[in-house]
Design an enzyme around this catalytic site. Structure first.
Site, short mmCIF file in Angstrom:
data_model
loop_
_atom_site.label_atom_id
_atom_site.label_comp_id
_atom_site.label_asym_id
_atom_site.label_seq_id
_atom_site.Cartn_x
_atom_site.Cartn_y
_atom_site.Cartn_z
N PHE A 243 -7.00 1.31 -16.22
CA PHE A 243 -7.15 2.42 -15.27
C PHE A 243 -5.83 2.57 -14.52
N SER B 154 -1.20 2.67 -1.86
CA SER B 154 -2.24 3.04 -0.88
C SER B 154 -2.43 4.55 -0.81
N ILE C 266 -1.01 -2.46 -13.48
CA ILE C 266 -2.24 -2.03 -14.14
C ILE C 266 -2.90 -3.20 -14.88
N THR C 267 -4.06 -3.60 -14.39
CA THR C 267 -4.82 -4.71 -14.99
C THR C 267 -5.26 -4.33 -16.41
N ALA D 152 -15.83 -0.27 -8.40
CA ALA D 152 -15.15 -1.56 -8.54
C ALA D 152 -15.12 -2.31 -7.20
N GLU E 118 -7.59 -2.51 -5.00
CA GLU E 118 -8.82 -1.75 -4.69
C GLU E 118 -8.84 -1.33 -3.22
N PHE F 148 -4.51 7.65 8.43
CA PHE F 148 -3.73 7.24 7.25
C PHE F 148 -2.33 7.85 7.27
P1 TGC Z 1 -8.57 12.21 1.42
O1 TGC Z 1 -7.98 13.53 1.81
O2 TGC Z 1 -9.28 11.40 2.44
O3 TGC Z 1 -9.53 12.40 0.18
C1 TGC Z 1 -9.15 13.15 -0.98
C2 TGC Z 1 -10.44 13.50 -1.71
O4 TGC Z 1 -11.06 12.27 -2.17
C3 TGC Z 1 -12.36 12.15 -1.55
N1 TGC Z 1 -12.54 10.70 -1.26
C4 TGC Z 1 -13.41 9.95 -1.94
N2 TGC Z 1 -14.27 10.26 -2.93
C5 TGC Z 1 -15.01 9.28 -3.42
N3 TGC Z 1 -14.92 7.99 -2.98
C6 TGC Z 1 -14.07 7.65 -1.99
N4 TGC Z 1 -14.00 6.38 -1.58
C7 TGC Z 1 -13.26 8.65 -1.43
N5 TGC Z 1 -12.30 8.66 -0.47
C8 TGC Z 1 -11.88 9.95 -0.38
C9 TGC Z 1 -12.31 13.02 -0.30
O5 TGC Z 1 -13.60 13.41 0.07
C10 TGC Z 1 -11.47 14.17 -0.81
O6 TGC Z 1 -12.29 14.96 -1.63
P2 TGC Z 1 -12.06 16.55 -1.73
O7 TGC Z 1 -13.13 17.02 -2.68
O8 TGC Z 1 -12.21 17.08 -0.35
O9 TGC Z 1 -10.68 16.74 -2.27
O10 TGC Z 1 -7.42 11.36 0.74
P3 TGC Z 1 -6.17 10.67 1.36
O11 TGC Z 1 -5.00 11.07 0.51
O12 TGC Z 1 -6.09 10.92 2.84
O13 TGC Z 1 -6.44 9.11 1.08
C11 TGC Z 1 -7.52 8.44 1.59
C12 TGC Z 1 -7.41 6.94 1.22
C13 TGC Z 1 -6.19 6.33 1.88
C14 TGC Z 1 -8.66 6.27 1.77
C15 TGC Z 1 -7.35 6.78 -0.31
O14 TGC Z 1 -6.20 7.32 -0.82
C16 TGC Z 1 -7.46 5.33 -0.76
O15 TGC Z 1 -8.55 4.82 -0.94
N6 TGC Z 1 -6.30 4.61 -1.00
C17 TGC Z 1 -6.32 3.27 -1.60
C18 TGC Z 1 -5.95 3.37 -3.05
C19 TGC Z 1 -6.60 2.30 -3.90
O16 TGC Z 1 -7.60 1.69 -3.53
N7 TGC Z 1 -6.09 2.08 -5.08
C20 TGC Z 1 -6.68 1.15 -6.02
C21 TGC Z 1 -6.13 1.32 -7.41
S1 TGC Z 1 -7.13 0.62 -8.69
C22 TGC Z 1 -7.02 -1.04 -8.46
O17 TGC Z 1 -6.48 -1.52 -7.52
C23 TGC Z 1 -7.67 -1.90 -9.50
S2 TGC Z 1 -7.45 -3.57 -9.17
C24 TGC Z 1 -8.19 -4.41 -10.43
C25 TGC Z 1 -9.60 -4.81 -10.13
O18 TGC Z 1 -10.38 -4.04 -9.59
O19 TGC Z 1 -9.97 -5.93 -10.41
P1 FAD Z 2 1.62 -0.19 -0.29
O1 FAD Z 2 0.74 0.99 -0.37
O2 FAD Z 2 3.12 0.02 -0.35
O3 FAD Z 2 1.30 -0.99 1.06
C1 FAD Z 2 2.18 -1.96 1.66
C2 FAD Z 2 1.59 -2.35 3.01
O4 FAD Z 2 1.51 -1.20 3.83
C3 FAD Z 2 0.16 -2.89 2.90
O5 FAD Z 2 -0.05 -3.90 3.86
C4 FAD Z 2 -0.68 -1.67 3.26
O6 FAD Z 2 -1.97 -2.00 3.76
C5 FAD Z 2 0.20 -1.05 4.32
N1 FAD Z 2 -0.11 0.37 4.51
C6 FAD Z 2 -0.13 1.35 3.58
N2 FAD Z 2 -0.49 2.51 4.13
C7 FAD Z 2 -0.70 2.27 5.44
C8 FAD Z 2 -1.10 3.07 6.56
N3 FAD Z 2 -1.38 4.37 6.41
N4 FAD Z 2 -1.20 2.48 7.77
C9 FAD Z 2 -0.92 1.15 7.93
N5 FAD Z 2 -0.55 0.35 6.92
C10 FAD Z 2 -0.44 0.90 5.69
N6 FAD Z 2 -3.74 -0.31 -9.49
C11 FAD Z 2 -4.31 0.47 -10.45
O7 FAD Z 2 -4.24 1.70 -10.41
N7 FAD Z 2 -4.96 -0.10 -11.51
C12 FAD Z 2 -5.09 -1.44 -11.66
O8 FAD Z 2 -5.69 -1.92 -12.61
C13 FAD Z 2 -4.48 -2.28 -10.66
N8 FAD Z 2 -4.53 -3.64 -10.81
C14 FAD Z 2 -3.85 -4.43 -9.91
C15 FAD Z 2 -3.76 -5.80 -10.14
C16 FAD Z 2 -3.05 -6.61 -9.26
C17 FAD Z 2 -2.92 -8.07 -9.52
C18 FAD Z 2 -2.44 -6.04 -8.11
C19 FAD Z 2 -1.72 -6.92 -7.14
C20 FAD Z 2 -2.52 -4.69 -7.88
C21 FAD Z 2 -3.21 -3.86 -8.79
N9 FAD Z 2 -3.24 -2.47 -8.62
C22 FAD Z 2 -3.82 -1.66 -9.57
C23 FAD Z 2 -2.47 -1.85 -7.55
C24 FAD Z 2 -3.15 -1.90 -6.17
O9 FAD Z 2 -4.23 -1.04 -6.11
C25 FAD Z 2 -2.08 -1.58 -5.13
O10 FAD Z 2 -1.20 -2.68 -5.09
C26 FAD Z 2 -2.68 -1.33 -3.75
O11 FAD Z 2 -3.42 -0.12 -3.74
C27 FAD Z 2 -1.60 -1.29 -2.65
O12 FAD Z 2 -0.54 -0.49 -3.02
P2 FAD Z 2 0.99 -1.03 -2.90
O13 FAD Z 2 1.05 -2.35 -3.58
O14 FAD Z 2 1.86 0.06 -3.39
O15 FAD Z 2 1.20 -1.28 -1.37
#
Ligand code: TGC
Ligand code: FAD
Length: 387
Positions: free
Chosen positions: A132, A141, A166-167, A245, A366, A386
């Site tokens: 993903f 973030s 990307i995992t 997730a 996540e 944010f």
């Molecule tokens: P924002 O304007 O708040 O929202 C944009 C649109 O998204 C909707 N939305 C959601 N929908 C479903 N579930 C949620 N949790 C949602 N959060 C927001 C929202 O309603 C809106 O919809 P629409 O229809 O109005 O357009 O977006 P923003 O740009 O201000 O960002 C909000 C924020 C910071 C919370 C979001 O960007 C966020 O969650 N950031 C963190 C990113 C993250 O978690 N990345 C993970 C990548 S995958 C990964 O890490 C896999 S690790 C491997 C493993 O799982 O083991």
């Molecule tokens: P950044 O977004 O640069 O954040 C750096 C610091 O700033 C953090 O402390 C953060 O909390 C802080 N910060 C950011 N925004 C704000 C704010 N608005 N206010 C205050 N503080 C803030 N991603 C995928 O898509 N798919 C995957 O399968 C996947 N697997 C992963 C596996 C591993 C082992 C790891 C480590 C990461 C993986 N990720 C994956 C990525 C992961 O989701 C991101 O690392 C995570 O979302 C944080 O993004 P970043 O590392 O760019 O940190």
């Protein structure tokens, strides 16, 4: 002596089927996975293909999805499977989370009938693996800032960009890639081996070493029109997958914490300091009691959120509450257990330091703990902080 979970009578909240699923996954982990973990972690390797088939055979890949060879289990059953998998290693739970809750879920929720038929049954058995791709080098973030683009050229799509961290990346048969288009963010299925699509593993990790983490490079990747997921439009598409997730992590983190605590309880009973078992000192018992309270509260929260999810009423903010609390507390428990193991606590002979360093990744991926704090803060105040 009473087991930590027994103090909370946790089993009384679970059905017989749920307890059976938990035992099945635990037995599989004990037999096929746990004996190899320290070695995989030390070598920084994971036999992901072989493991995926083992995990598919036990039925945990996409187990909470209906149809297409998936088991259609409830949220609590899925959570308990995550708990047992992460009790072995967070990398194992990551493999399963990314396969089932991110890649399969995206196809199941947003895919066409043809896409579902093509990918889901083989992903449920572990014959095929998915990843993903949301995060980019400059946008973790804040995925809304992504630079990866998909542009129409005739009837095709052409993708350019880089996805990072990307995992399962280099072991995947298909990548779900999120890209910016003229009509907002859309998801695409990119099969491994497509021209212009290269994958590079990220080396030198100190955390989640028993997990494959990769960079995905898309350089003029040409895909047919039907590679797009028709049901996802905008950032709510990928964020909707993250809820799935993140929910698994609410349980999973407690699995890592429980494994640390069980290891430590056995250790302090055996280890003598100043001519008495370490377990007999008040400072030790206070640490054990504090950890058990946080573990029990985290598990109760996880089961409660699971029941809300089964009822279809859970909100993303409630998932954030669970992810924020349980990962943070699991990390604290792992660190405290490490202190009780003394110097032994820094070796791979015991799982505690492995869980502790793994949980550093879980705290970040996540959605970082700060992002989940901001999600909860927004729910409480109505103000998004944010940006
Ligand atoms: P924002 O304007 O708040 O929202 C944009 C649109 O998204 C909707 N939305 C959601 N929908 C479903 N579930 C949620 N949790 C949602 N959060 C927001 C929202 O309603 C809106 O919809 P629409 O229809 O109005 O357009 O977006 P923003 O740009 O201000 O960002 C909000 C924020 C910071 C919370 C979001 O960007 C966020 O969650 N950031 C963190 C990113 C993250 O978690 N990345 C993970 C990548 S995958 C990964 O890490 C896999 S690790 C491997 C493993 O799982 O083991
Ligand atoms: P950044 O977004 O640069 O954040 C750096 C610091 O700033 C953090 O402390 C953060 O909390 C802080 N910060 C950011 N925004 C704000 C704010 N608005 N206010 C205050 N503080 C803030 N991603 C995928 O898509 N798919 C995957 O399968 C996947 N697997 C992963 C596996 C591993 C082992 C790891 C480590 C990461 C993986 N990720 C994956 C990525 C992961 O989701 C991101 O690392 C995570 O979302 C944080 O993004 P970043 O590392 O760019 O940190």
């Amino acid at each position: 002596m009473t087991a930590p979970t027994a103090l909370f009578a946790l089993d009384t909240l679970l059905s017989e089927e749920e307890r059976e699923i938990r035992s099945t996954v635990r037995r599989m982990c004990d037999r096929e996975i746990r004996p190899h973990l320290a070695g995989w972690f030390e070598a920084g390797e994971l036999p992901a293909r072989e493991l995926a088939r083992t995990l598919g055979a036990v039925g945990v890949l996409g187990m909470h999805l209906d149809g297409y060879g998936c088991a259609g289990m409830g949220a609590v059953s899925y959570g308990l499977a995550c708990l047992e998998l992460e009790g072995a290693d967070s990398g194992l739970r990551s493999l399963v989370s990314v396969q089932g809750s991110l890649a399969m879920y995206a196809i199941w929720k947003y895919g066409s009938e043809e896409q579902k038929q093509e990918w889901l049954p083989a992903m449920a058995t572990g014959e095929r693996i998915g990843c993903f791709g949301l995060t980019e080098p400059d946008f973790g973030s804040d995925p809304g800032g992504m630079r990866t683009t998909a542009k129409r050229e005739g009837g095709d799509w052409v993708l350019n960009g880089t996805k990072m961290w990307i995992t399962n990346g280099s072991v995947s048969d298909v990548a779900v890639v999120w890209a910016r288009t003229d009509e907002g963010v859309r998801g695409f299925l990119v099969p491994a081996g497509t021209q212009g699509f290269t994958v590079n593993d990220i080396k030198h990790k100190i955390s989640l070493r028993a997990s494959v983490t990769s960079e995905l490079v898309l350089d003029g990747v040409r895909l047919p029109a039907d590679a797009m997921l028709p049901g996802a439009r905008g950032l709510s598409g990928p964020l909707g997958c993250l809820n799935e997730a993140r929910f698994g992590i609410v349980f999973g983190a407690m699995g890592a914490a429980l494994d640390c605590l069980e290891t430590t309880l056995a250790y302090v009973a055996e280890r003598e300091v100043f001519a008495r078992p370490l377990a007999s000192y008040q400072l030790t018992q206070e640490k054990l009691a504090d950890m058990t309270l946080e573990l029990g509260k985290g598990l109760l929260l996880a089961v409660h959120l699971g029941r809300l999810k089964e009822a279809g009423t859970i909100t993303p903010e409630q998932v954030s509450v669970g992810k924020l609390n349980n990962v943070r507390e699991a990390l604290e428990i792992a660190r405290k257990c490490r202190t009780l193991l003394g110097a032994s606590g820094i070796t791979l002979e015991y799982p505690v330091i492995r869980h502790a360093v793994n949980l550093e990744s879980v705290l970040t991926y996540e959605g970082t703990s700060e992002i989940h704090s901001l999600v909860v803060g927004k729910a409480l105040t109505g103000i998004a902080a944010f940006h």
